[in-house]
Design a protein around this motif. Structure first.
Motif, PDB file in Angstrom:
ATOM      1  N   MET A 251      12.737 -24.418 -57.447  1.00  0.00           N
ATOM      2  CA  MET A 251      13.529 -24.989 -59.051  1.00  0.00           C
ATOM      3  C   MET A 251      13.333 -24.091 -60.413  1.00  0.00           C
ATOM      4  N   ILE A 258      17.136 -25.575 -62.313  1.00  0.00           N
ATOM      5  CA  ILE A 258      16.806 -26.049 -63.356  1.00  0.00           C
ATOM      6  C   ILE A 258      18.085 -24.546 -63.941  1.00  0.00           C
ATOM      7  N   ALA A 291       9.645 -27.937 -66.626  1.00  0.00           N
ATOM      8  CA  ALA A 291      11.106 -28.920 -65.565  1.00  0.00           C
ATOM      9  C   ALA A 291      11.376 -30.385 -67.200  1.00  0.00           C
ATOM     10  N   ALA A 294      13.605 -29.204 -69.465  1.00  0.00           N
ATOM     11  CA  ALA A 294      14.708 -28.941 -69.780  1.00  0.00           C
ATOM     12  C   ALA A 294      15.877 -29.835 -69.458  1.00  0.00           C
ATOM     13  N   TRP A 296      14.657 -32.810 -66.671  1.00  0.00           N
ATOM     14  CA  TRP A 296      14.855 -33.305 -65.778  1.00  0.00           C
ATOM     15  C   TRP A 296      13.416 -34.233 -65.428  1.00  0.00           C
TER      16      TRP A 296
END
Ligand code: MLT
Ligand code: MN
Length: 307
Positions: A251, A258, A291, A294, A296
């Protein structure tokens, strides 16, 4: 279209039988998510369901999902077919659970079908009932079951960088070989609803331009969330392999999912196939916050998506 995440975990799940990672300890104590192994179910009409991968936890996943229970007849299942994205144990072992006389279709690349056909244990799938259908990346198909004209879904496969299954590593071109058809992603849309689509890529070794192009324009992207960082398993004493060696992009980092998928034209982005070492499973972790910041989402078992 109804999408149901049956298992958001990577191979081994959370907790994994022999892992004492923080995520596994929390799952055992009921203080964090337990994740079954990687699979989803998808349906255009809520009546006929298609599995994308069949995990070793399939029996439990069906038991936990009323939509997948038998309806009507004494012998029945709403599952009409299974589409496979690779030949890994966490994606094919559930086919052995489906051996009890049900008619269904298996859709996979010729390479994966050949692997199943060469393995004597899969002969338990009665070939007078179970159809093996080869699929070709770039050619859309309807994952209908035997004797049905349509599932209401349209699926298109695309090749992604990957690696042969672990149990095939000793054969042919070496441990990192990635022959055609070894690993694919899937784009699924409903014929009836015109346009909405979901991309499913539970295993991907690297994000090149072709992967970015293949997932662009999807309303939902379910993507390989195995590891946060490439050397995570080594650092945690959980194994000797890097993510790269296992065929999974991480990730984080400049080459990570990402960063490399930022700016692609996709709607919701959800990580699936999450390994029990991944710190995003720990609700208070910096990695989880990063995460989510960003854009997600962290997938979980039983997560439902309607589109
Ligand atoms: C993987 O995703 O790398 C595989 O599921 C590993 C395995 O077969 O255990
Ligand atoms: Mn896996």
């Amino acid at each position: 279209m109804h999408v149901l995440i049956l298992g958001a975990g990577a191979g081994g799940g959370v907790p994994q039988w022999n892992s004492n990672s923080e995520a596994c300890r929390r799952a055992r104590a009921g203080k964090g998510p337990a994740l079954m192994q990687s699979s989803l179910a998808i349906s255009a009409d809520g009546r006929q369901w298609v599995l994308l991968n069949a995990s070793p936890d399939l029996r439990q996943q069906i038991a936990a999902s009323p939509a997948l229970h038998p309806k009507g007849d004494r012998r029945h299942s709403p599952i009409v077919s299974v589409v496979l994205t690779n030949g890994d144990v966490d994606h094919v072992a559930g086919l052995l659970t489906m051996r009890e006389g049900h008619s269904f279709g298996i859709y996979a690349t010729p390479a994966i079908l050949e692997t199943l056909q060469e393995d004597r244990i899969f002969r338990v799938l009665d070939r007078t009932r179970v159809e093996f259908n080869p699929i070709e990346p770039g050619t859309p198909f309807d994952p209908a079951g035997p004797g049905s004209s349509s599932s209401g879904l349209r699926v298109e496969a695309f090749e992604v960088p990957g690696k042969v299954a672990l149990y095939l590593e000793g054969e042919g071109a070496g441990p990192m070989s990635d022959p055609p058809g070894a690993t694919i992603g899937l784009r699924v849309s409903s014929e009836a609803e015109g346009g909405n689509s979901i991309c499913y890529v539970p295993g991907c070794a690297a994000i090149d331009e072709s992967v970015r192009r293949a997932v662009a324009g999807s309303d939902v992207l379910l993507f390989d969330g195995t590891l946060w960082r490439d050397d995570e398993m080594i650092r945690q004493g959980a194994g000797t392999k890097s993510g790269r060696r296992m065929g999974h992009v991480s990730m984080s980092g400049p080459e990570g999912s990402i960063a490399r998928l930022a700016g692609t034209d996709t709607g919701r982005k959800v990580f699936v196939h999450i390994n029990n070492t991944n710190p995003v499973l720990l609700s208070e972790s910096d990695e989880r916050a990063e995460a989510e910041k960003a854009g997600w989402e962290i997938g979980y078992d039983g997560m439902e998506i309607r589109l």
